[in-house]
Motif scaffolding. Sequence first.
Motif, mmCIF file in Angstrom:
data_model
loop_
_atom_site.group_PDB
_atom_site.id
_atom_site.type_symbol
_atom_site.label_atom_id
_atom_site.label_comp_id
_atom_site.label_asym_id
_atom_site.label_seq_id
_atom_site.Cartn_x
_atom_site.Cartn_y
_atom_site.Cartn_z
ATOM 1 N N ASP A 117 0.943 -7.190 3.747
ATOM 2 C CA ASP A 117 0.063 -7.176 3.048
ATOM 3 C C ASP A 117 -1.198 -7.922 3.181
ATOM 4 O O ASP A 117 -1.335 -8.914 3.764
ATOM 5 C CB ASP A 117 0.206 -7.572 1.487
ATOM 6 C CG ASP A 117 1.281 -6.800 0.778
ATOM 7 O OD1 ASP A 117 0.920 -5.470 1.114
ATOM 8 O OD2 ASP A 117 1.930 -7.042 -0.224
ATOM 9 N N THR A 128 4.875 -11.847 -1.205
ATOM 10 C CA THR A 128 4.789 -10.709 -2.133
ATOM 11 C C THR A 128 5.582 -10.452 -2.995
ATOM 12 O O THR A 128 6.813 -10.589 -2.397
ATOM 13 C CB THR A 128 4.448 -9.277 -1.424
ATOM 14 O OG1 THR A 128 3.104 -9.372 -0.646
ATOM 15 C CG2 THR A 128 4.192 -8.130 -2.224
ATOM 16 N N ARG A 283 2.860 -6.686 -9.445
ATOM 17 C CA ARG A 283 2.821 -7.333 -8.353
ATOM 18 C C ARG A 283 2.054 -8.593 -8.179
ATOM 19 O O ARG A 283 1.038 -8.637 -8.978
ATOM 20 C CB ARG A 283 1.943 -6.202 -7.080
ATOM 21 C CG ARG A 283 1.870 -7.331 -5.848
ATOM 22 C CD ARG A 283 1.482 -6.286 -4.741
ATOM 23 N NE ARG A 283 0.207 -5.694 -4.507
ATOM 24 C CZ ARG A 283 -0.372 -5.071 -3.691
ATOM 25 N NH1 ARG A 283 0.397 -4.674 -2.493
ATOM 26 N NH2 ARG A 283 -1.638 -4.684 -3.816
ATOM 27 N N LEU A 285 0.868 -12.054 -5.539
ATOM 28 C CA LEU A 285 0.759 -12.612 -4.265
ATOM 29 C C LEU A 285 0.600 -14.064 -4.214
ATOM 30 O O LEU A 285 -0.210 -14.553 -4.886
ATOM 31 C CB LEU A 285 -0.280 -11.956 -3.562
ATOM 32 C CG LEU A 285 -0.613 -10.601 -3.647
ATOM 33 C CD1 LEU A 285 -1.807 -9.670 -3.071
ATOM 34 C CD2 LEU A 285 0.618 -9.787 -2.697
#
Length: 292
Positions: A117, A128, A283, A285
């Motif tokens: 990513d 992630t 999601r 990060l």
Amino acid sequence: MSAVMQAPAQSLKITKVKEHIGAIVTGIDLAQPVDAATRKKLYDAVVENVVLVIRGQAHLTPAQLQAAGEMFGELMEDQNRLYLVDGFPLISVLDNFHKDSQGGPAKVGKNATWHTDHTNQELPPKFTMLYAVAVPDKGGATWVCNSRAAYQSLPEGLKRKITGMKTENTLISSARFKIANPDILRAQLESRKPPTVQPLVRTHPETGTRAVWFHKSKTEKIIGMSPQETQDFLQELTDQVTQPQFCYGHEYHKGDLLIIDDRASLHRAGSDFDQSQQRRLYRMLVRGDKPY
């Protein structure tokens, strides 16, 4: 006080999935406080196994999910700000029902590539995290490849060739403009940000190991190659790296929290499911270091 709060390490179980990749965690409730020793055990399991799945967390609120994510480091914003959980700007939403500004699917399955990513950022994420909110009856796996083990298995000549190669990274490679999401393409065409130069083979800052590391869609070029030559070369490299023994495809149960060490892996989303069914993932990060 619950048993999980008193002695989470006693009920915690980490089970390896394959020799080179993957482990499943059971016996922990991330809505409850997690002690420092257990946090370290989970963190180390991500680094060791490249991808870790913590099962049985469907009851988490967004605030509890974010707190769980923060156990692994400082969270960073997703560069795609179009789809966020209300009130939680550090949690983005991946959903096959999302539409682009022209009414087409925001993500087209056939365009999906193996990647790590945010390679167009100076400090891409080290982890992630994907949390399953809605899942199809079958299919829709997230595939992860241990590109550390895969790099070690490459022929010595190829390792010498790619070690030291540099990539230039943007929002979307010009070689992929024709198939790009129109909103991402517009952002790229309007951007004045110069490409971000990254190593094609990355050194892990904690283990010292090397891994093949790139985002095919974001690689404008390998320095010394044209954009199309780059895409062709990266596809050939992908085919050599993503051997079955190095890959794990995780089909989600609702409430699974999947954590990927981006510094030692490539991953891709599976589109092999009934698209009338929803696949919705949150999601998060974790901010990483400058790759070298």
